[in-house]
Each structure stands twice: as structure tokens, then as C-alpha cells.
Design a protein around this motif. Structure first.
Motif, PDB file in Angstrom:
ATOM      1  N   SER A   1      21.583   3.462 -23.447  1.00 18.30           N
ATOM      2  CA  SER A   1      21.141   4.616 -24.247  1.00 18.30           C
ATOM      3  C   SER A   1      22.128   5.771 -24.185  1.00 18.30           C
ATOM      4  O   SER A   1      21.945   6.770 -24.897  1.00 18.30           O
ATOM      5  CB  SER A   1      19.752   5.125 -23.826  1.00 18.30           C
ATOM      6  N   TRP A   2      23.171   5.666 -23.370  1.00 22.98           N
ATOM      7  CA  TRP A   2      24.138   6.766 -23.282  1.00 22.98           C
ATOM      8  C   TRP A   2      24.831   6.989 -24.624  1.00 22.98           C
ATOM      9  O   TRP A   2      25.116   8.128 -24.998  1.00 22.98           O
ATOM     10  CB  TRP A   2      25.178   6.481 -22.206  1.00 22.98           C
ATOM     11  N   ALA A   3      25.115   5.898 -25.350  1.00 20.51           N
ATOM     12  CA  ALA A   3      25.792   6.026 -26.638  1.00 20.51           C
ATOM     13  C   ALA A   3      24.968   6.868 -27.601  1.00 20.51           C
ATOM     14  O   ALA A   3      25.501   7.699 -28.347  1.00 20.51           O
ATOM     15  CB  ALA A   3      26.060   4.647 -27.237  1.00 20.51           C
TER      16      ALA A   3
ATOM     17  N   VAL B   1      23.921   5.539 -35.415  1.00 18.61           N
ATOM     18  CA  VAL B   1      25.299   5.196 -35.032  1.00 18.61           C
ATOM     19  C   VAL B   1      25.358   4.903 -33.536  1.00 18.61           C
ATOM     20  O   VAL B   1      26.036   3.965 -33.092  1.00 18.61           O
ATOM     21  CB  VAL B   1      26.271   6.329 -35.404  1.00 18.61           C
ATOM     22  N   GLY B   2      24.632   5.701 -32.751  1.00 20.06           N
ATOM     23  CA  GLY B   2      24.577   5.448 -31.311  1.00 20.06           C
ATOM     24  C   GLY B   2      23.988   4.080 -31.001  1.00 20.06           C
ATOM     25  O   GLY B   2      24.469   3.369 -30.114  1.00 20.06           O
ATOM     26  N   CYS B   3      22.954   3.691 -31.747  1.00 21.29           N
ATOM     27  CA  CYS B   3      22.356   2.360 -31.575  1.00 21.29           C
ATOM     28  C   CYS B   3      23.366   1.264 -31.907  1.00 21.29           C
ATOM     29  O   CYS B   3      23.438   0.237 -31.217  1.00 21.29           O
ATOM     30  CB  CYS B   3      21.121   2.216 -32.461  1.00 21.29           C
ATOM     31  N   ALA B   4      24.139   1.474 -32.965  1.00 24.75           N
ATOM     32  CA  ALA B   4      25.148   0.490 -33.363  1.00 24.75           C
ATOM     33  C   ALA B   4      26.206   0.335 -32.277  1.00 24.75           C
ATOM     34  O   ALA B   4      26.634  -0.793 -31.959  1.00 24.75           O
ATOM     35  CB  ALA B   4      25.798   0.916 -34.680  1.00 24.75           C
ATOM     36  N   VAL B   5      26.627   1.456 -31.693  1.00 28.35           N
ATOM     37  CA  VAL B   5      27.618   1.402 -30.610  1.00 28.35           C
ATOM     38  C   VAL B   5      27.028   0.679 -29.405  1.00 28.35           C
ATOM     39  O   VAL B   5      27.693  -0.150 -28.768  1.00 28.35           O
ATOM     40  CB  VAL B   5      28.072   2.818 -30.224  1.00 28.35           C
ATOM     41  N   GLN B   6      25.769   0.969 -29.087  1.00 23.49           N
ATOM     42  CA  GLN B   6      25.119   0.316 -27.952  1.00 23.49           C
ATOM     43  C   GLN B   6      25.013  -1.184 -28.185  1.00 23.49           C
ATOM     44  O   GLN B   6      25.230  -1.985 -27.266  1.00 23.49           O
ATOM     45  CB  GLN B   6      23.724   0.899 -27.737  1.00 23.49           C
ATOM     46  N   ALA B   7      24.696  -1.579 -29.424  1.00 21.45           N
ATOM     47  CA  ALA B   7      24.628  -3.007 -29.755  1.00 21.45           C
ATOM     48  C   ALA B   7      25.989  -3.667 -29.592  1.00 21.45           C
ATOM     49  O   ALA B   7      26.094  -4.814 -29.126  1.00 21.45           O
ATOM     50  CB  ALA B   7      24.121  -3.178 -31.183  1.00 21.45           C
TER      51      ALA B   7
ATOM     52  N   ILE C   1      15.563   5.760 -26.734  1.00 22.39           N
ATOM     53  CA  ILE C   1      16.266   6.244 -27.915  1.00 22.39           C
ATOM     54  C   ILE C   1      15.361   7.176 -28.713  1.00 22.39           C
ATOM     55  O   ILE C   1      15.789   8.219 -29.215  1.00 22.39           O
ATOM     56  CB  ILE C   1      16.732   5.062 -28.789  1.00 22.39           C
ATOM     57  N   ALA C   2      14.082   6.791 -28.827  1.00 22.39           N
ATOM     58  CA  ALA C   2      13.124   7.626 -29.557  1.00 22.39           C
ATOM     59  C   ALA C   2      12.951   8.979 -28.874  1.00 22.39           C
ATOM     60  O   ALA C   2      12.830  10.015 -29.536  1.00 22.39           O
ATOM     61  CB  ALA C   2      11.769   6.909 -29.654  1.00 22.39           C
TER      62      ALA C   2
ATOM     63  N   PHE D   1      23.474  17.372 -20.969  1.00 25.50           N
ATOM     64  CA  PHE D   1      23.400  17.350 -19.516  1.00 25.50           C
ATOM     65  C   PHE D   1      22.001  16.973 -19.026  1.00 25.50           C
ATOM     66  O   PHE D   1      21.851  16.285 -18.016  1.00 25.50           O
ATOM     67  CB  PHE D   1      23.818  18.707 -18.948  1.00 25.50           C
ATOM     68  N   GLY D   2      20.980  17.431 -19.754  1.00 27.32           N
ATOM     69  CA  GLY D   2      19.625  17.050 -19.387  1.00 27.32           C
ATOM     70  C   GLY D   2      19.413  15.553 -19.563  1.00 27.32           C
ATOM     71  O   GLY D   2      18.848  14.885 -18.688  1.00 27.32           O
ATOM     72  N   GLY D   3      19.885  15.013 -20.701  1.00 27.41           N
ATOM     73  CA  GLY D   3      19.772  13.574 -20.927  1.00 27.41           C
ATOM     74  C   GLY D   3      20.607  12.766 -19.948  1.00 27.41           C
ATOM     75  O   GLY D   3      20.171  11.712 -19.476  1.00 27.41           O
ATOM     76  N   SER D   4      21.797  13.249 -19.622  1.00 24.39           N
ATOM     77  CA  SER D   4      22.667  12.549 -18.668  1.00 24.39           C
ATOM     78  C   SER D   4      22.017  12.494 -17.295  1.00 24.39           C
ATOM     79  O   SER D   4      22.047  11.459 -16.612  1.00 24.39           O
ATOM     80  CB  SER D   4      24.025  13.251 -18.572  1.00 24.39           C
ATOM     81  N   TYR D   5      21.412  13.610 -16.890  1.00 26.25           N
ATOM     82  CA  TYR D   5      20.726  13.635 -15.591  1.00 26.25           C
ATOM     83  C   TYR D   5      19.574  12.651 -15.580  1.00 26.25           C
ATOM     84  O   TYR D   5      19.360  11.925 -14.598  1.00 26.25           O
ATOM     85  CB  TYR D   5      20.217  15.046 -15.301  1.00 26.25           C
ATOM     86  N   LEU D   6      18.826  12.606 -16.683  1.00 22.93           N
ATOM     87  CA  LEU D   6      17.683  11.696 -16.767  1.00 22.93           C
ATOM     88  C   LEU D   6      18.138  10.246 -16.695  1.00 22.93           C
ATOM     89  O   LEU D   6      17.582   9.443 -15.931  1.00 22.93           O
ATOM     90  CB  LEU D   6      16.920  11.937 -18.069  1.00 22.93           C
ATOM     91  N   LEU D   7      19.160   9.888 -17.482  1.00 20.12           N
ATOM     92  CA  LEU D   7      19.638   8.509 -17.486  1.00 20.12           C
ATOM     93  C   LEU D   7      20.211   8.114 -16.128  1.00 20.12           C
ATOM     94  O   LEU D   7      20.033   6.975 -15.676  1.00 20.12           O
ATOM     95  CB  LEU D   7      20.696   8.320 -18.569  1.00 20.12           C
ATOM     96  N   SER D   8      20.892   9.051 -15.457  1.00 21.18           N
ATOM     97  CA  SER D   8      21.457   8.760 -14.135  1.00 21.18           C
ATOM     98  C   SER D   8      20.353   8.611 -13.094  1.00 21.18           C
ATOM     99  O   SER D   8      20.393   7.720 -12.243  1.00 21.18           O
ATOM    100  CB  SER D   8      22.423   9.868 -13.712  1.00 21.18           C
ATOM    101  N   ALA D   9      19.353   9.488 -13.164  1.00 23.11           N
ATOM    102  CA  ALA D   9      18.253   9.441 -12.198  1.00 23.11           C
ATOM    103  C   ALA D   9      17.459   8.155 -12.326  1.00 23.11           C
ATOM    104  O   ALA D   9      16.964   7.606 -11.337  1.00 23.11           O
ATOM    105  CB  ALA D   9      17.339  10.653 -12.382  1.00 23.11           C
TER     106      ALA D   9
END
Length: 219
Positions: free
Chosen positions: A40-42, A97-103, A121-122, A163-171
Motif C-alpha cells: 500500500s506504500w505506492a 495509479v498507486g494500485c497499478a504500481v503495487q500490482a 487503500i480505501a 508521514f501519518g500514513g508512513s507511520y501507520l504502515l510501518s507500525a
């Protein structure tokens, strides 16, 4: 119908952002492939990029003649909702586009497990709608005459989301939290996805109505 035409006119005003958007997509793909980033980072990176350019219609108007900006006769509410529709479209395109990159990353790594990723993603898309609406409210209220406000509005919300999303995904990748959350998401994917997107759309709609009332008072 005029709302759609107003959104299309905003896109015509903002065609310069397409190159910037493509740059973000290419950079996102390169980083996602080279660096082992969380799933989901993409999408997070692309909605971050979308937020940095979604206010383009406000800033380009300062360099346009009144004849062009008034090319489409429409009521205030049609113009405002058209702009919010434009912004929502930009954020939706960013997420896709992010979904396409992730795929693409999954395909290159031989993976195909999207369990729990679509709800995330939602959530990111819903959050991007919220921050987009905040940006638009500030621009409608204060205009673009203050350069400092313009820069803050174009920088602060995107970085808060990033940064909030990055922290969440890392946590979520630590101490087994991701496994537990993914299992919960697998059982509640529809609820989480529709809830996040619905909340984002609701907030955007409320903000659009507020901006309509504010613009009508100025007439």
C-alpha cells in the motif's frame, strides 16, 4: 451536467499538473520496485503527490484572463461542486495509479496476495479526500493573495498524510500487528472500505456546501 463541465474546465486550467503527476508515478514505480516498501506504500505516495497538485485550479486562475475563467456560465454552487468533483477525481486517479504500481511490484516479486490491502487503500483514499477538502476550504476562505498561506496549504496537508500514513504502515509490520489487522480486515473488508471512502466523501460534500455558502455571501 454543468457541474461536470465545471470540473472539465478545471482540468483544462490545470493541464500543467499532468507532467508533475507523471513524474510522481514514475518515481513511485522506481522506488517501489527498488526498495522493499510495505504493501500500500505506492498508493500512499501517489495520493501524496495528488494532494500537492490538486489545488492547481486555484493558483492558475491568477494568471488567466477573466474571459477564460468565465467561459462557462454557471451558478456558484455548480462551480464549487465542480471543483470538488475535480479534486475527488484527481485523488481517485492517484489511488488507481498507486494500485497499478503495487500490482506491478507484486507481479515482479511473484506475489498475488491482496488480502487486507484493498481496505487499506480505501482508508488512504478516504483520508486524501479529507485533506483535499481541507485545502479547498482554506483556499475558498482566504484566497491565493497570501503567498505564505498558499505554500503552507500546498505543503502541510500532503506531508501530514504522507508521514501519518508512513507511520501507520510501518507500525503495522511490527510485533505481529499486521497479521492481526490483516485477519480483521479480511473479515470486514467491505465495512472498512465503504466506511473510509464514505466518510471521505461525506466530509468533502459538507466542505463543498460550506464553500458554496461562503462564496454566495461574497456576491
Amino acid at each position: 451536467m454543468r457541474i461536470l463541465k465545471c470540473a472539465k474546465l478545471d482540468f483544462m486550467k490545470s493541464r500543467s499538473m499532468v507532467a508533475f503527476f507523471i513524474f510522481f508515478a514514475v518515481l513511485c514505480g522506481f522506488v517501489a520496485i527498488v526498495v522493499n516498501m510495505p504493501a500500500s506504500w505506492a498508493v500512499l505516495y501517489m495520493v501524496f503527490g495528488g494532494l500537492t497538485v490538486v489545488t492547481t485550479p486555484f493558483t492558475v486562475m491568477a494568471n488567466m484572463t477573466p474571459a477564460f475563467t468565465e467561459i462557462l456560465p454557471a451558478r456558484v454552487e455548480e462551480k464549487v461542486f465542480g471543483r470538488f468533483l475535480f479534486g475527488s477525481g484527481v485523488m481517485a486517479a492517484s489511488a488507481l495509479v498507486g494500485c497499478a504500481v503495487q500490482a506491478l511490484v507484486f507481479a515482479m516479486n511473484g506475489e498475488n496476495d491482496w488480502t487486507g490491502i484493498f481496505p487499506m487503500i480505501a482508508v488512504l483514499f478516504g483520508a486524501s479526500l479529507f485533506f483535499m477538502a481541507v485545502e479547498y476550504v482554506i483556499f475558498y476562505m482566504f484566497g491565493i493573495s497570501n503567498a505564505q498561506i498558499v505554500q503552507l496549504v500546498r505543503i502541510v496537508p500532503p506531508f501530514l498524510l504522507f508521514f501519518g500514513g508512513s507511520y501507520l504502515l510501518s507500525a503495522l509490520t511490527e510485533d505481529g500487528i499486521m497479521e492481526t489487522l490483516l485477519l480483521w480486515m479480511a473479515d470486514h473488508q467491505a465495512l472498512l472500505a465503504f466506511g473510509a471512502v464514505g466518510a471521505g466523501l461525506l466530509i468533502a460534500g459538507i466542505c463543498a456546501a460550506f464553500c458554496c455558502a461562503h462564496e454566495k455571501k461574497k456576491e
